[in-house]
Design an enzyme around this catalytic site. Structure first.
Site, PDB file in Angstrom:
ATOM      1  N   GLU A 131     -22.053 -23.302  31.378  1.00 58.03           N
ATOM      2  CA  GLU A 131     -21.868 -22.346  32.487  1.00 58.03           C
ATOM      3  C   GLU A 131     -23.139 -22.258  33.330  1.00 58.03           C
ATOM      4  O   GLU A 131     -24.239 -22.208  32.799  1.00 58.03           O
ATOM      5  CB  GLU A 131     -21.523 -20.963  31.929  1.00 58.03           C
ATOM      6  N   ASP A 179      -8.971 -29.630  53.759  1.00 56.28           N
ATOM      7  CA  ASP A 179      -8.542 -30.040  52.429  1.00 56.28           C
ATOM      8  C   ASP A 179      -8.120 -31.503  52.517  1.00 56.28           C
ATOM      9  O   ASP A 179      -7.040 -31.815  53.013  1.00 56.28           O
ATOM     10  CB  ASP A 179      -7.374 -29.142  52.006  1.00 56.28           C
ATOM     11  N   LYS A 181      -6.563 -38.442  43.386  1.00 55.98           N
ATOM     12  CA  LYS A 181      -5.515 -39.060  44.207  1.00 55.98           C
ATOM     13  C   LYS A 181      -6.048 -40.394  44.738  1.00 55.98           C
ATOM     14  O   LYS A 181      -6.440 -41.233  43.946  1.00 55.98           O
ATOM     15  CB  LYS A 181      -5.058 -38.074  45.275  1.00 55.98           C
ATOM     16  N   ARG A 211      -8.607 -36.254  36.930  1.00 57.17           N
ATOM     17  CA  ARG A 211      -8.091 -35.010  37.524  1.00 57.17           C
ATOM     18  C   ARG A 211      -9.227 -34.030  37.662  1.00 57.17           C
ATOM     19  O   ARG A 211      -9.869 -33.668  36.674  1.00 57.17           O
ATOM     20  CB  ARG A 211      -7.044 -34.368  36.613  1.00 57.17           C
ATOM     21  N   TYR A 216     -20.637 -26.884  26.397  1.00 57.91           N
ATOM     22  CA  TYR A 216     -20.536 -25.749  27.329  1.00 57.91           C
ATOM     23  C   TYR A 216     -21.755 -25.711  28.246  1.00 57.91           C
ATOM     24  O   TYR A 216     -22.873 -25.898  27.786  1.00 57.91           O
ATOM     25  CB  TYR A 216     -20.436 -24.419  26.568  1.00 57.91           C
ATOM     26  N   THR A 254      -9.224 -32.968  45.853  1.00 56.66           N
ATOM     27  CA  THR A 254      -9.019 -33.375  44.466  1.00 56.66           C
ATOM     28  C   THR A 254      -9.792 -34.671  44.290  1.00 56.66           C
ATOM     29  O   THR A 254     -10.181 -35.313  45.267  1.00 56.66           O
ATOM     30  CB  THR A 254      -7.528 -33.655  44.180  1.00 56.66           C
TER      31      THR A 254
HETATM   32  C1  LIG Z   1      -2.778 -32.139  45.497  1.00 58.50           C
HETATM   33  C2  LIG Z   1      -3.252 -31.187  46.495  1.00 58.50           C
HETATM   34  C3  LIG Z   1      -3.884 -29.993  46.122  1.00 58.50           C
HETATM   35  C4  LIG Z   1      -3.887 -29.436  44.729  1.00 58.50           C
HETATM   36  O1  LIG Z   1      -4.452 -30.148  43.781  1.00 58.50           O
HETATM   37  P1  LIG Z   1      -4.174 -29.826  42.240  1.00 58.50           P
HETATM   38  O2  LIG Z   1      -5.195 -30.670  41.607  1.00 58.50           O
HETATM   39  O3  LIG Z   1      -2.764 -30.225  41.977  1.00 58.50           O
HETATM   40  O4  LIG Z   1      -4.413 -28.378  42.031  1.00 58.50           O
HETATM   41  C5  LIG Z   1      -4.418 -29.211  47.123  1.00 58.50           C
HETATM   42  N1  LIG Z   1      -4.323 -29.562  48.411  1.00 58.50           N
HETATM   43  C6  LIG Z   1      -3.695 -30.683  48.800  1.00 58.50           C
HETATM   44  C7  LIG Z   1      -3.624 -31.015  50.247  1.00 58.50           C
HETATM   45  C8  LIG Z   1      -3.123 -31.525  47.857  1.00 58.50           C
HETATM   46  O5  LIG Z   1      -2.483 -32.610  48.266  1.00 58.50           O
END
Ligand SMILES: *Cc1c(COP(=O)(O)O)cnc(C)c1O
Length: 416
Positions: free
Chosen positions: A55, A199, A228, A234, A53, A225
């Protein structure tokens, strides 16, 4: 033996993990948000760091025993800043959605106006779609794609920003096959006094490898993220200008989260190190090359592509021109060993549960070393699937051929 301990303690779970491992090994995985992490990333994220932990932030924790966790988090932050050239970084968000929520929370109160790309035009749920907390707690307004070009309608972005004066403008997408002009978004945000959040979840690996223009110089805040195209575990990450670091850090902890997932932070740090190599740079460019070739091969076989092709890792196919719909086609593809997801196309007349399109991406297949000849094979298989959606024998035959091809492209991190 693979899964030695798990097999003893929980054979039922071990069996399921093994089956999933084999599935990932034997299929052509074309879901554009998925990938194969390296064995090194798996080791870091499956480590005893899950026991700890912590925080707070490095040097300012609420629990003792942070000698190594502080170093791990500092290393991840340092690598993120260097790789993307950002002034500050927060590596604690649990995933992409919490990262976006933290970005809104840093700058908005409930009821404030935010603006993002509509979900059915390629935006993410968390860009203000109604069923998401981001559409429920904020006054979300949504821009769209241009009806003819299917590119982001930048005139609409400007006009809506002037009209609605959003606190936050969100740029970025989850099903958009073209480059995004971050400079235009920055100009609009400056004009209306909005915070620009980009994003880059889908394209982070392409940005890291120089295969897509970087949003970092243009945006106030960049969320992503890590699992990807960036090929980490993750997780989520936020890059920001120094002036926003305090607000973002406060929004992540204590605003939104408790203890960070240290095993994930370690995996992210490893992935960031990998992403800084020349090998990864080549990988990122190869992802785009493969996507372009897959798009061209699909085009030749009579598939209609949204926007006519791709500039990135993703191809959005309108299968309605083949006399079929997205859901049965995606299901038939899966039976044939080709894993994708059904997806709406811009201005889709069909419902989201069975839309007109499927969404394909090349990050995972490129991680296996597949190239142009394999993209051609995939397009040919998809053409056969389109002609035999209800012919299970034919789909099973294709699945055998797919498995055969996969045998010659070992997947990173998979050793059975
Ligand atoms: C995949 C994705 C997310 C969310 O990610 P999670 O890890 O599934 O919560 C947010 N924004 C975009 C553009 C994404 O492609």
């Amino acid at each position: 033996m693979f899964m030695e301990h798990l097999s003893k303690t929980d054979p039922q779970m071990a069996q399921l993990v093994i089956q999933e491992t084999e599935r990932q090994r034997d299929k052509v995985r074309l879901i554009p948000s998925e990938n194969y992490v390296s064995a090194a990333v798996l080791e870091a994220s499956g480590s005893v760091l899950t026991n700890k932990y912590s925080e707070g932030y490095a040097g300012k924790r609420y629990y003792e025993g942070q000698q190594y966790v502080d170093e791990i988090e500092r290393l991840a932050i340092q690598r993120a800043k260097e790789l993307f050239g950002s002034e500050s970084a927060n590596v604690q968000p649990y995933s992409g959605s919490p990262a976006n929520l933290a970005a809104y929370y840093a700058f908005c109160r409930p009821g404030d106006t935010i603006m993002g790309l509509a979900l059915d035009h390629g935006g993410h749920l968390t860009h203000g779609w109604g069923v998401s907390i981001t559409g429920d707690f904020f006054n979300a307004v949504r821009y769209q794609l241009h009806p003819e070009t299917h590119l982001i309608d930048y005139d609409m972005v400007r006009q809506m920003a002037r009209q609605h004066r959003p606190k936050v403008i969100m740029a970025g997408a989850t099903a958009y096959p073209r480059l995004i002009d971050f400079a235009v978004f920055a100009e609009v945000a400056r004009e209306v006094g909005a915070v620009l959040v980009v994003d880059m979840a889908h394209i982070a690996g392409l940005v890291a490898g120089g295969a897509h223009p970087s949003p970092v110089p243009h945006a106030d805040v960049v969320t992503t993220t890590t699992h990807k195209s960036l090929r980490g575990p993750r997780g989520g990450m936020i890059l920001m200008k120094k002036v926003h670091a305090k607000a973002i850090n406060k929004a992540v902890f204590p605003g939104l989260q408790g203890g960070p997932h240290n095993h994930t932070t370690a995996g992210i740090a490893v992935a960031l190190k990998e992403a800084a190599t020349d090998e990864f740079k080549a990988y990122a460019h190869k992802i785009v090359e493969n996507a372009k070739h897959l798009a061209a091969c699909l085009n030749e076989r009579g598939f209609a592509l949204v926007s006519g092709g791709t500039d990135n890792h993703l191809v959005l196919v309108d299968v309605s021109k083949k006399g079929i719909t997205g859901k049965p086609f995606a299901k038939a593809m899966d039976r044939a060993g080709l894993e994708a997801n059904y997806n709406t196309v811009p201005f889709d007349p069909r419902p989201p549960m069975d839309p007109s399109g499927v969404r394909l991406g090349t990050p995972a297949v490129t991680s296996r070393g597949m190239g142009k000849p394999e993209m051609e094979k995939i397009a040919t298989w998809m053409d056969r699937v389109a002609k035999s959606v209800d012919n299970e024998a034919e789909l099973d035959k294709i699945s055998g051929e797919v498995k055969e091809m996969c045998r010659t492209f070992p997947a990173p991190g998979i050793s059975i």
